[in-house]
Design a protein around this motif. Structure first.
Motif, PDB file in Angstrom:
ATOM      1  N   GLU A 295      99.025   5.014  67.425  1.00 45.93           N
ATOM      2  CA  GLU A 295      98.427   3.697  67.631  1.00 45.93           C
ATOM      3  C   GLU A 295      99.467   2.733  68.200  1.00 45.93           C
ATOM      4  OE1 GLU A 295      96.153   0.120  65.134  1.00 45.93           O
ATOM      5  OE2 GLU A 295      96.639   2.039  64.153  1.00 45.93           O
ATOM      6  N   ALA A 296     100.692   2.796  67.691  1.00 40.07           N
ATOM      7  CA  ALA A 296     101.761   1.947  68.220  1.00 40.07           C
ATOM      8  C   ALA A 296     102.057   2.288  69.674  1.00 40.07           C
ATOM      9  CB  ALA A 296     103.020   2.100  67.373  1.00 40.07           C
ATOM     10  N   GLN A 298      99.873   3.499  71.881  1.00 39.07           N
ATOM     11  CA  GLN A 298      98.781   2.973  72.690  1.00 39.07           C
ATOM     12  C   GLN A 298      98.904   1.462  72.894  1.00 39.07           C
ATOM     13  OE1 GLN A 298      95.670   4.829  70.179  1.00 39.07           O
ATOM     14  NE2 GLN A 298      94.857   5.719  72.069  1.00 39.07           N
ATOM     15  N   LYS A 299      99.284   0.750  71.843  1.00 38.29           N
ATOM     16  CA  LYS A 299      99.457  -0.698  71.967  1.00 38.29           C
ATOM     17  C   LYS A 299     100.599  -1.040  72.921  1.00 38.29           C
ATOM     18  CE  LYS A 299      97.599  -2.030  67.444  1.00 38.29           C
ATOM     19  NZ  LYS A 299      97.898  -2.619  66.112  1.00 38.29           N
ATOM     20  N   ALA A 300     101.691  -0.266  72.849  1.00 37.98           N
ATOM     21  CA  ALA A 300     102.823  -0.505  73.745  1.00 37.98           C
ATOM     22  C   ALA A 300     102.431  -0.256  75.200  1.00 37.98           C
ATOM     23  CB  ALA A 300     103.991   0.396  73.354  1.00 37.98           C
ATOM     24  N   GLU A 302      99.445  -0.456  76.458  1.00 34.78           N
ATOM     25  CA  GLU A 302      98.541  -1.541  76.850  1.00 34.78           C
ATOM     26  C   GLU A 302      99.330  -2.776  77.279  1.00 34.78           C
ATOM     27  OE1 GLU A 302      95.089  -4.429  74.893  1.00 34.78           O
ATOM     28  OE2 GLU A 302      95.683  -2.568  73.877  1.00 34.78           O
ATOM     29  N   LYS A 303     100.382  -3.103  76.539  1.00 32.88           N
ATOM     30  CA  LYS A 303     101.230  -4.242  76.907  1.00 32.88           C
ATOM     31  C   LYS A 303     101.893  -4.025  78.263  1.00 32.88           C
ATOM     32  CE  LYS A 303     102.675  -6.255  72.466  1.00 32.88           C
ATOM     33  NZ  LYS A 303     103.864  -6.556  71.645  1.00 32.88           N
ATOM     34  N   THR A 382     107.306  -4.417  74.891  1.00 31.59           N
ATOM     35  CA  THR A 382     106.582  -3.681  73.850  1.00 31.59           C
ATOM     36  C   THR A 382     106.877  -4.166  72.434  1.00 31.59           C
ATOM     37  OG1 THR A 382     108.316  -1.975  73.749  1.00 31.59           O
ATOM     38  CG2 THR A 382     106.477  -1.591  75.266  1.00 31.59           C
ATOM     39  N   LYS A 386     104.395 -11.292  72.948  1.00 33.65           N
ATOM     40  CA  LYS A 386     103.112 -11.460  72.277  1.00 33.65           C
ATOM     41  C   LYS A 386     102.081 -11.928  73.296  1.00 33.65           C
ATOM     42  CE  LYS A 386     105.460 -10.802  68.478  1.00 33.65           C
ATOM     43  NZ  LYS A 386     105.457  -9.441  67.851  1.00 33.65           N
TER      44      LYS A 386
END
Length: 387
Positions: A295-296, A298-300, A302-303, A382, A386
């Motif tokens: 999950e981390a 995927q979030k990275a 996305e950023k 990443t 924010k």
């Protein structure tokens, strides 16, 4: 009769309390590597205990006017594989006399990112893949290619073995062993897809150390190639040819090499389809390496997609010639990612997807990228940014 080689190989370890320190820094183009040596007394294992030094910045394109002195701040120490013994390589960054970093000093801002408490807590790991091309010194044509011509199409060269498939292995192996001797965290080497092209990997290394080690590995590669009489090209697309040029004054074309041979009436037939050279950046944080880290990841990613244009702008000069959507690249204008895919901007390994944790690869940086810029941008985007 003594030869120059006899003196080059002269053992000076019996001279008490004297070593040679080769100070290394990055020149005015942001990619050229400069160095000079000095004699020091004593042994050193902490760069902060080494003396600062200076050089003429007007001769490297880094200073103008009456005061052209640039100051070198030692940042990392490596063993010298050329002089050996207790002699050292000293990686430095550059400052003007007021203490401000010169414009090519990308390490200064990178250190700010990597020293940020939030970044330190995430313990970022980097594995940097450095692709490069060996070139003939006189013709500037890839080593092993027919002069003015092309070898067989790509296919047999990647990780190949044999005289018809690879060239320059001696240079590559010498560089590999010299990097290990120096103390860099070099992970391996392999022949690349285009003949005459090779890759070495640095890491996994933590934070700014990855960029330090890549710069020193580049320096060692240039020195080994200097001895061999071969040029190293970090161009992201050293061979790029447009088709059938009838009138070069009215056709936009790119032939990085041999461009001076085109006349107003000249027909050129492209032979082969040649890969570019990248600086793929493998990356993970503590959160990504722990259970549930996918999950981390995927979030990275996305950023990174949200700041795609900002990253591309600093990922290497001429990189647009490489990022075409072909030859294992994604199109420069579009951010994409996927599992086990190489024609994307960011690749997640199959093992990472299966285990639900691990690392991912930013495939966008070109081979001439500044590792201080790329690694700190990835970490800043990443971890600190924010959206």
């Amino acid at each position: 009769m003594s030869s120059v080689t006899d003196f080059v190989n002269l053992n000076i370890s019996n001279i008490p309390d004297k070593i040679i320190a080769e100070y290394i820094w990055i020149g005015g183009s942001g990619l050229d590597i400069r160095s000079k040596a000095r004699t020091l007394s004593g042994a050193f294992d902490n760069p902060q205990k080494l003396p600062k030094w200076n050089y003429d910045g007007s001769s490297t394109g880094q200073a103008h006017g009456n005061d052209t002195e640039v100051i070198l701040y030692p940042q990392a120490i490596f063993k010298d594989p050329f002089r050996r013994g207790n002699n050292i390589l000293v990686l430095c960054d550059a400052y003007n006399p007021t203490g401000d970093p010169v414009y090519t000093n990308k390490r200064y801002d990178a250190a700010k990112v990597f020293n940020h408490p939030d970044v330190v807590a995430q313990l970022p790991w980097f594995g940097l893949e450095q692709e490069y091309t060996l070139m003939e010194k006189d013709t500037k044509w890839p080593l092993g290619w027919p002069q003015g011509g092309f070898p067989r199409p790509q296919g047999p060269y990647y990780c190949g073995v044999g005289a018809e498939k690879v060239v320059g292995r001696g240079i590559v192996d010498a560089h590999y062993k010299a990097c290990l001797y120096a103390g860099t965290n070099i992970g391996g080497v392999n022949a690349e897809v285009m003949p005459g092209q090779w890759e070495f990997q640095i890491g996994p290394s933590i934070g700014i150390a990855a960029a330090d080690e890549l710069w020193v590995a580049r320096y060692i590669l240039e020195r080994v190639a200097e001895i061999a009489g071969v040029i190293i090209s970090f161009d992201p697309k050293p061979i790029a040819v447009s088709l059938l040029l009838e009138n070069t004054s009215s056709v936009s074309f790119s032939l990085t090499l041999f461009s001076n041979t085109f006349g107003t009436l000249f027909t050129y037939i492209q032979q082969g389809d040649w890969n570019g050279a990248g600086g793929h950046t493998n990356y993970s944080t503590k959160s990504m390496r722990e259970d549930g880290g996918y999950e981390a990841i995927q979030k990275a990613i996305e950023k990174l997609g949200l700041r795609h244009e900002a990253h591309i702008a600093r990922y290497g000069e001429g990189n647009e010639r490489r990022l075409t959507g072909h030859h294992e690249t994604a199109d420069i204008n579009t951010f994409t990612w996927g599992v086990a895919k190489r024609g994307v901007s960011a690749r997640v390994g199959r093992d990472t997807a299966k285990e639900g944790k691990g690392y991912f690869e930013d495939r966008r940086p070109g081979s001439n990228m500044d590792p201080y810029v790329v690694t700190s941008m990835v970490a800043e985007t990443t971890i600190l940014w924010k959206p």
